[in-house]
Design a protein around this motif. Structure first.
Motif, PDB file in Angstrom:
ATOM      1  N   ASP A 230      -5.825   3.999  -5.437  1.00  0.00           N
ATOM      2  CA  ASP A 230      -5.233   4.694  -4.280  1.00  0.00           C
ATOM      3  C   ASP A 230      -4.161   5.687  -4.733  1.00  0.00           C
ATOM      4  O   ASP A 230      -3.032   5.703  -4.248  1.00  0.00           O
ATOM      5  CB  ASP A 230      -4.640   3.670  -3.293  1.00  0.00           C
ATOM      6  N   VAL A 231      -4.543   6.541  -5.708  1.00  0.00           N
ATOM      7  CA  VAL A 231      -3.609   7.518  -6.270  1.00  0.00           C
ATOM      8  C   VAL A 231      -3.461   8.684  -5.287  1.00  0.00           C
ATOM      9  O   VAL A 231      -4.447   9.245  -4.817  1.00  0.00           O
ATOM     10  CB  VAL A 231      -4.121   8.033  -7.632  1.00  0.00           C
ATOM     11  N   LYS A 232      -2.211   9.050  -4.998  1.00  0.00           N
ATOM     12  CA  LYS A 232      -1.929  10.111  -4.035  1.00  0.00           C
ATOM     13  C   LYS A 232      -0.940  11.119  -4.616  1.00  0.00           C
ATOM     14  O   LYS A 232      -0.132  10.776  -5.474  1.00  0.00           O
ATOM     15  CB  LYS A 232      -1.330   9.525  -2.749  1.00  0.00           C
ATOM     16  N   LEU A 233      -1.020  12.332  -4.127  1.00  0.00           N
ATOM     17  CA  LEU A 233      -0.077  13.370  -4.539  1.00  0.00           C
ATOM     18  C   LEU A 233       0.520  13.996  -3.285  1.00  0.00           C
ATOM     19  O   LEU A 233      -0.195  14.340  -2.339  1.00  0.00           O
ATOM     20  CB  LEU A 233      -0.816  14.424  -5.373  1.00  0.00           C
ATOM     21  N   SER A 234       1.839  14.120  -3.268  1.00  0.00           N
ATOM     22  CA  SER A 234       2.520  14.764  -2.135  1.00  0.00           C
ATOM     23  C   SER A 234       3.499  15.811  -2.654  1.00  0.00           C
ATOM     24  O   SER A 234       3.995  15.703  -3.778  1.00  0.00           O
ATOM     25  CB  SER A 234       3.249  13.721  -1.271  1.00  0.00           C
ATOM     26  N   VAL A 235       3.738  16.821  -1.834  1.00  0.00           N
ATOM     27  CA  VAL A 235       4.573  17.951  -2.248  1.00  0.00           C
ATOM     28  C   VAL A 235       5.682  18.161  -1.221  1.00  0.00           C
ATOM     29  O   VAL A 235       5.457  18.116  -0.011  1.00  0.00           O
ATOM     30  CB  VAL A 235       3.724  19.237  -2.375  1.00  0.00           C
ATOM     31  N   GLU A 244       8.983  19.758  -5.225  1.00  0.00           N
ATOM     32  CA  GLU A 244       8.986  18.422  -5.804  1.00  0.00           C
ATOM     33  C   GLU A 244       7.603  17.808  -5.583  1.00  0.00           C
ATOM     34  O   GLU A 244       7.112  17.741  -4.458  1.00  0.00           O
ATOM     35  CB  GLU A 244      10.049  17.550  -5.136  1.00  0.00           C
ATOM     36  N   VAL A 245       6.981  17.363  -6.672  1.00  0.00           N
ATOM     37  CA  VAL A 245       5.635  16.771  -6.594  1.00  0.00           C
ATOM     38  C   VAL A 245       5.748  15.286  -6.933  1.00  0.00           C
ATOM     39  O   VAL A 245       6.243  14.918  -8.000  1.00  0.00           O
ATOM     40  CB  VAL A 245       4.663  17.461  -7.575  1.00  0.00           C
ATOM     41  N   THR A 246       5.307  14.437  -6.025  1.00  0.00           N
ATOM     42  CA  THR A 246       5.340  12.988  -6.230  1.00  0.00           C
ATOM     43  C   THR A 246       3.916  12.451  -6.284  1.00  0.00           C
ATOM     44  O   THR A 246       3.111  12.726  -5.390  1.00  0.00           O
ATOM     45  CB  THR A 246       6.096  12.288  -5.094  1.00  0.00           C
ATOM     46  N   VAL A 247       3.642  11.701  -7.346  1.00  0.00           N
ATOM     47  CA  VAL A 247       2.350  11.013  -7.452  1.00  0.00           C
ATOM     48  C   VAL A 247       2.627   9.531  -7.300  1.00  0.00           C
ATOM     49  O   VAL A 247       3.487   8.970  -7.986  1.00  0.00           O
ATOM     50  CB  VAL A 247       1.677  11.287  -8.811  1.00  0.00           C
ATOM     51  N   SER A 248       1.902   8.896  -6.391  1.00  0.00           N
ATOM     52  CA  SER A 248       2.082   7.460  -6.166  1.00  0.00           C
ATOM     53  C   SER A 248       0.734   6.755  -6.312  1.00  0.00           C
ATOM     54  O   SER A 248      -0.331   7.366  -6.196  1.00  0.00           O
ATOM     55  CB  SER A 248       2.665   7.198  -4.772  1.00  0.00           C
ATOM     56  N   ALA A 249       0.799   5.458  -6.578  1.00  0.00           N
ATOM     57  CA  ALA A 249      -0.421   4.667  -6.737  1.00  0.00           C
ATOM     58  C   ALA A 249      -0.097   3.204  -6.480  1.00  0.00           C
ATOM     59  O   ALA A 249       1.070   2.796  -6.480  1.00  0.00           O
ATOM     60  CB  ALA A 249      -1.000   4.846  -8.141  1.00  0.00           C
ATOM     61  N   GLN A 250      -1.145   2.421  -6.260  1.00  0.00           N
ATOM     62  CA  GLN A 250      -1.000   0.986  -6.082  1.00  0.00           C
ATOM     63  C   GLN A 250      -1.316   0.293  -7.412  1.00  0.00           C
ATOM     64  O   GLN A 250      -2.314   0.609  -8.070  1.00  0.00           O
ATOM     65  CB  GLN A 250      -1.938   0.475  -4.992  1.00  0.00           C
ATOM     66  N   ALA A 251      -0.473  -0.667  -7.811  1.00  0.00           N
ATOM     67  CA  ALA A 251      -0.646  -1.389  -9.069  1.00  0.00           C
ATOM     68  C   ALA A 251      -0.862  -2.878  -8.784  1.00  0.00           C
ATOM     69  O   ALA A 251      -0.372  -3.393  -7.784  1.00  0.00           O
ATOM     70  CB  ALA A 251       0.586  -1.206  -9.950  1.00  0.00           C
ATOM     71  N   VAL A 292       3.816   2.285  -7.273  1.00  0.00           N
ATOM     72  CA  VAL A 292       4.508   2.935  -8.389  1.00  0.00           C
ATOM     73  C   VAL A 292       4.465   4.441  -8.173  1.00  0.00           C
ATOM     74  O   VAL A 292       3.534   4.964  -7.553  1.00  0.00           O
ATOM     75  CB  VAL A 292       3.862   2.554  -9.747  1.00  0.00           C
ATOM     76  N   LYS A 293       5.495   5.149  -8.688  1.00  0.00           N
ATOM     77  CA  LYS A 293       5.606   6.585  -8.455  1.00  0.00           C
ATOM     78  C   LYS A 293       6.035   7.321  -9.711  1.00  0.00           C
ATOM     79  O   LYS A 293       6.668   6.749 -10.598  1.00  0.00           O
ATOM     80  CB  LYS A 293       6.621   6.875  -7.341  1.00  0.00           C
ATOM     81  N   ALA A 294       5.701   8.591  -9.747  1.00  0.00           N
ATOM     82  CA  ALA A 294       6.206   9.507 -10.774  1.00  0.00           C
ATOM     83  C   ALA A 294       6.470  10.835 -10.087  1.00  0.00           C
ATOM     84  O   ALA A 294       5.700  11.268  -9.218  1.00  0.00           O
ATOM     85  CB  ALA A 294       5.196   9.671 -11.895  1.00  0.00           C
ATOM     86  N   VAL A 295       7.563  11.486 -10.464  1.00  0.00           N
ATOM     87  CA  VAL A 295       7.976  12.737  -9.812  1.00  0.00           C
ATOM     88  C   VAL A 295       8.097  13.842 -10.845  1.00  0.00           C
ATOM     89  O   VAL A 295       8.573  13.624 -11.967  1.00  0.00           O
ATOM     90  CB  VAL A 295       9.329  12.560  -9.080  1.00  0.00           C
ATOM     91  N   GLY A 315      -8.068  10.614  -1.194  1.00  0.00           N
ATOM     92  CA  GLY A 315      -8.927  11.749  -0.918  1.00  0.00           C
ATOM     93  C   GLY A 315      -9.667  12.133  -2.173  1.00  0.00           C
ATOM     94  O   GLY A 315      -9.698  11.398  -3.138  1.00  0.00           O
ATOM     95  N   SER A 316     -10.301  13.301  -2.151  1.00  0.00           N
ATOM     96  CA  SER A 316     -11.022  13.750  -3.327  1.00  0.00           C
ATOM     97  C   SER A 316     -10.047  14.085  -4.437  1.00  0.00           C
ATOM     98  O   SER A 316      -8.970  14.611  -4.201  1.00  0.00           O
ATOM     99  CB  SER A 316     -11.846  14.995  -2.982  1.00  0.00           C
ATOM    100  N   ALA A 317     -10.460  13.815  -5.661  1.00  0.00           N
ATOM    101  CA  ALA A 317      -9.612  14.125  -6.796  1.00  0.00           C
ATOM    102  C   ALA A 317      -9.353  15.612  -6.832  1.00  0.00           C
ATOM    103  O   ALA A 317     -10.227  16.428  -6.631  1.00  0.00           O
ATOM    104  CB  ALA A 317     -10.290  13.688  -8.084  1.00  0.00           C
ATOM    105  N   GLY A 318      -8.099  15.950  -7.111  1.00  0.00           N
ATOM    106  CA  GLY A 318      -7.764  17.354  -7.216  1.00  0.00           C
ATOM    107  C   GLY A 318      -7.260  17.933  -5.908  1.00  0.00           C
ATOM    108  O   GLY A 318      -6.926  19.105  -5.838  1.00  0.00           O
ATOM    109  N   MET A 319      -7.211  17.144  -4.848  1.00  0.00           N
ATOM    110  CA  MET A 319      -6.713  17.662  -3.576  1.00  0.00           C
ATOM    111  C   MET A 319      -5.309  17.117  -3.332  1.00  0.00           C
ATOM    112  O   MET A 319      -4.983  16.005  -3.713  1.00  0.00           O
ATOM    113  CB  MET A 319      -7.638  17.211  -2.432  1.00  0.00           C
TER     114      MET A 319
END
Length: 339
Positions: A230-235, A244-251, A292-295, A315-319
């Motif tokens: 469930d990897v996500k990217l938000s801006v 600021e770009v945040t990538v989050s995921a479930q671990a 978990v997150k990375a910014v 969503g689709s990878a790359g979106m």
């Protein structure tokens, strides 16, 4: 007188040496293998303790080979064992082969052969005579237990191919390709003929040398599956120039983490590659789903997208997932940070 005594002593010592050598050779050499085409190979196998003769010191090279003797030669010659297997119940040969006795001299050999997949039929009679194709098949199965070897992509034509049991053909082809076995002068393998003790010893010696001198193919290490999902990217815009770009995921547990591995640029896109951080192997973690997150920060002139990770995502990878501006990865002057 002293020189004469010395000379006699030297002669006596030489005679004793010659006697010991002759005795040594007679101890090692079988009494009936001289002039046999596989004599040298038989002698080497005897020195290694793999072959032994009868009480009369004869090997009977032209004699027929029983299943008990043949499987014992193969297992012993190629060092097959079951040392890495732990049993709840001690195995018995009669469990796998009803026609065999648990206290027989060959019992342990057949247990080892069975557990190593030498494909011995369940109804095998240990006193039955082995055919050439049977010995070839069990021998090659044992060779393949010693490593993943590469074989030349070649098919050897046999004049008596129709006589070969189809299940044994691959083993026979591998023996012929590697020169462990050969066809006769009429280009026949004679698959259903009984294998002689001499030919069995010759093939076994060739198989031992093949394993010894042929490096196996190195195992291919499969990449570990991406452990996060469930990897996500938000801006989020920081100002007119930077997002600021945040990538989050479930671990699976709190021991995992996430970090930005790299950012690459293709046209107006900034491709964000994330890398999982693995738990400390020496620590225990509760099995609780954890976010978990990375910014990172990127120039607003680029559109951030996620690189393929093999992980599932919302969503689709790359979106871009989430909101706001279609912003973007760090430009040449943007900063990157992980958390």
């Amino acid at each position: 007188m002293k020189p004469l005594k010395t000379k006699r002593f030297v002669i006596l010592a030489m005679m004793m040496t010659l006697l010991l050598l002759s005795l040594s050779q007679s101890v090692w050499a079988f009494s009936d293998t001289k002039s046999d085409p596989n004599e040298a190979k038989i002698l080497e196998l005897q020195k290694l303790g793999i072959l032994s003769g009868g009480k009369d010191g004869a090997f009977q090279p032209k004699g027929k080979l029983t299943y008990a003797a043949g499987i014992t030669m193969i297992v012993k010659g190629l060092g097959l064992n079951i040392d890495n297997i732990r049993f709840i119940k001690e195995p018995k040969v009669s469990d796998s082969f009803p026609k065999m006795k648990d206290d027989a001299w060959y019992a342990n050999t057949f247990i080892i052969a069975s557990l190593n997949g030498l494909e011995i039929p369940r109804d095998t009679d240990p006193s039955a005579i082995m055919t050439r194709e049977q010995f070839a098949h069990h021998l090659m199965k044992c060779v393949l237990k010693k490593g993943d070897f590469a074989f030349i992509d070649l098919y050897v034509m046999l004049k008596d191919e129709k006589e070969v049991t189809p299940a044994y053909m691959d083993s026979i082809q591998k023996l012929l390709i590697t020169k462990i076995a050969q066809l006769d002068s009429k280009e026949k393998f004679n698959p259903k003929a009984a294998i002689t003790r001499s030919d069995a010893a010759g093939w076994l010696y060739g198989a031992i040398q093949f394993v010894k001198n042929t490096p196996p193919i190195p195992p291919v290490e499969e990449p570990e599956p991406f452990p996060l999902y469930d990897v996500k990217l938000s801006v989020k815009a920081v100002n007119a120039d930077v997002n600021e770009v945040t990538v989050s995921a479930q671990a699976p547990n709190p021991g995992y983490g996430l970090k930005i591995g790299s950012i690459t640029f293709e046209g107006d896109k900034a491709i964000v590659q994330v890398v999982p951080v693995y738990p400390d192997k020496d620590k225990m973690y509760p099995q609780v789903i954890t976010e978990v997150k990375a910014v990172t920060y990127v120039a607003s002139g680029f559109k951030p997208v996620l690189a393929e990770t093999g992980a599932s995502s919302a969503g689709s990878a790359g979106m871009i997932d989430g909101g706001g501006t279609s912003s973007s990865p760090a430009g040449p002057d943007a900063a990157v940070s992980n958390q």
